[in-house]
Design a protein around this motif. Sequence first.
Motif, short mmCIF file in Angstrom:
data_model
loop_
_atom_site.label_atom_id
_atom_site.label_comp_id
_atom_site.label_asym_id
_atom_site.label_seq_id
_atom_site.Cartn_x
_atom_site.Cartn_y
_atom_site.Cartn_z
N GLU A 411 63.88 -7.24 -46.64
CA GLU A 411 65.06 -6.50 -47.06
C GLU A 411 64.94 -6.15 -48.54
O GLU A 411 64.87 -7.04 -49.38
CB GLU A 411 66.33 -7.34 -46.82
CG GLU A 411 66.48 -7.85 -45.39
CD GLU A 411 67.65 -8.80 -45.23
OE1 GLU A 411 68.42 -8.95 -46.20
OE2 GLU A 411 67.78 -9.41 -44.14
N GLU A 413 66.06 -4.98 -52.28
CA GLU A 413 67.25 -5.29 -53.07
C GLU A 413 68.19 -4.09 -53.17
O GLU A 413 69.41 -4.26 -53.24
CB GLU A 413 66.84 -5.74 -54.48
CG GLU A 413 66.12 -7.08 -54.51
CD GLU A 413 65.73 -7.47 -55.92
OE1 GLU A 413 66.15 -6.76 -56.88
OE2 GLU A 413 65.01 -8.47 -56.09
N SER A 434 62.54 -10.31 -50.15
CA SER A 434 63.15 -9.14 -50.79
C SER A 434 62.31 -8.70 -51.98
O SER A 434 61.47 -9.46 -52.49
CB SER A 434 64.58 -9.45 -51.23
OG SER A 434 64.59 -10.51 -52.17
#
Length: 509
Positions: A411, A413, A434
Motif C-alpha cells: 500500500e 503512502e 508501504s
Amino acid sequence: MDDALTLSGGGSTAVATDELFADAARLGSAEAVVADWHERTRVISRGLIELDLSEPAAGPSDLSSPTWSMAVAMARLREASDIAGWLREALTESAERYGATEGAVAAIWRIAGGPLAWLLGGVAVLPGVLIGGGALAGIIAGANALGWRTPLETWLADRRGMLSDPAFVRAVRIAADSTDELVAGGLRVPAGLAVGVGAEIRAPESASIALGVAGLFGTTLGSRFLVDGPVRVSRPIPDGRGDRSAGARAARTDAHPLEGPVPAPTGVADLVDRIPPTDAGAQIRVERYGDPTDPRWIVYLGGTVDFTTTAGAETNDMTSNLHGIADDSALDALRIAGADSAALERAARLALVEAGARPGDPLLPVGYSGGGIAAAALAGDPELDVVAAVNVGGPVASAELRDGVPLLSVEHEEDLVPAVGGSGHPSPDRLTVSRSVLEAGVEYDDAVPAHQLERYQETAALIDASDEARLRAFREQVAEFTGSGAGEMTRWVATRELSPSTPDAARGR
C-alpha cells in the motif's frame, strides 16, 4: 519518492524500514558468530592451561605469551559481542517506539473520528447534505453529458495533489470508519449513543448497511444500484471480448483450455507483473504448477474497470468492490436483499473450477485494487487451501484472515484507495509494506497517481531486493509453492449476467 520500504504487522508491533529490520537481523547474526568465537577462544585458552605449557621467561604478562594473547582475544571478542548486541537492541527498540507512536496516533485519530464526524453531521444537517449531494451529482452528470465541466470538478482538478497527501489519505481511512457517526449527527442522535454504537460500526458494517438499503430499493423499484447478480466466465477471443460459446461449466472436465506454458514466478515482482491490467480484456489469469495429480494454483485478479455504482455486465466495478468490503462484516449474512458476495470473487472461483482446480488444491490469490479485495476474501475462506495471498493497492485492512495464512499487503503512502477500507484491525498474518512513490512538488495527470499498477510493480521489485527476514521468507514460500518447473496458464473474461430489460445491460464486456 523514497526507495525505502516501511514494514508493519506480520506478528510484530514494530514499524520501520526494511533496511532497519535487515540491519538488526545482521547484527543479531554477527552477535551470535562473535559469541561462538569467544566460546571457542575460551576453550582453547583453558586447554593451554590444562596442558601446562611453559610460558616465556618474562611470564604470562609477556606480549608473546599464548595465555596473554588468548586473554586479549577473549576480551576483544566479548566487547565486539556486547556492542553488536547493544546496537541490535537499539535498532529494535527504535522500531518498537516508532510502532508505538504510530499506534498511538492511529488511536487518537480513531477516538477523535467518531465525535468529529457526529459534530459535522449535526452542523451539516443530514437531509440537506443528501438532497444537496444528490442535486450536485445530477448537475455534474448533466454537465458531463453536454461536455461541460462544473466548478467543483475544476476545483478538484486544480487541487488534485490534495488527494495524494498522506495526511488526507489518513483522514479518509478514519472517515471510512465514521460514516455512521456522521449520519447519526445529522439525525440528531445523542452523541454518547452515536459514538458508542459507532465504535462497532466500521467500514465493512457501513458498506453492508448501504448494500442492504440498496437491495431493498432495487427489489422494489427494479434498480441495479449497488445490486449484484450472477456471474459467468468465458475464454477471451482476440478482440478482448468473451467467447460466450465456452459458457461457465459447473464441474471439472477432462479437457482444460490452455494458452501455453509459463515460467514459475521467482518473486513478488513476477506476481505483480502478471496481474491483468484494466485494459487487457480478461480480468482473471489462472496458473497451474506442480504434478497434474497434485496441482498448485495461482489466480491473478485485475483492478476496477467500471467506476459507476449501477451494476452492469462488468464484474470489476464499484458494486463488486463494496460487496467485497461488506463481506468482512457479520452483518452481511443478515441482509435480506442484496446479500450476494462480490462478483469478482465468485468469478475467480468459477475460473479456477473451469481451469481444473478441485476442492482442497493449494491456492495463492494475487489481486490489485478491487482484485485485492477478492484475493483477501479467498484467503479468509476456511473451505479453501490458501497458503498465502498478495494484495496490491486494495482496501483490505478489515479483511478477516485465517490463522496461519499470510497476506502481503502493498500500500503506497499517497494512495487513497487502500484507505477507503478503513483502519481495520491488526492481524499477525497481515504484513503491510508501504512506500512513498510521488515526488514533492511534481504535478501528475492522474487523479490518484500513487495507485497506478506500474508504480506498484516498481515497489514489488524493491521487495524482491530487500534482505528483511519476513519479506525473504515470503519470497521463499512462493518459490517453494510453485517449484522450479514451468506452469500452465489460462485467461478468463468475467461477466455479470443481466436480463434484457436491465438498463445498461450492454455495457461492459
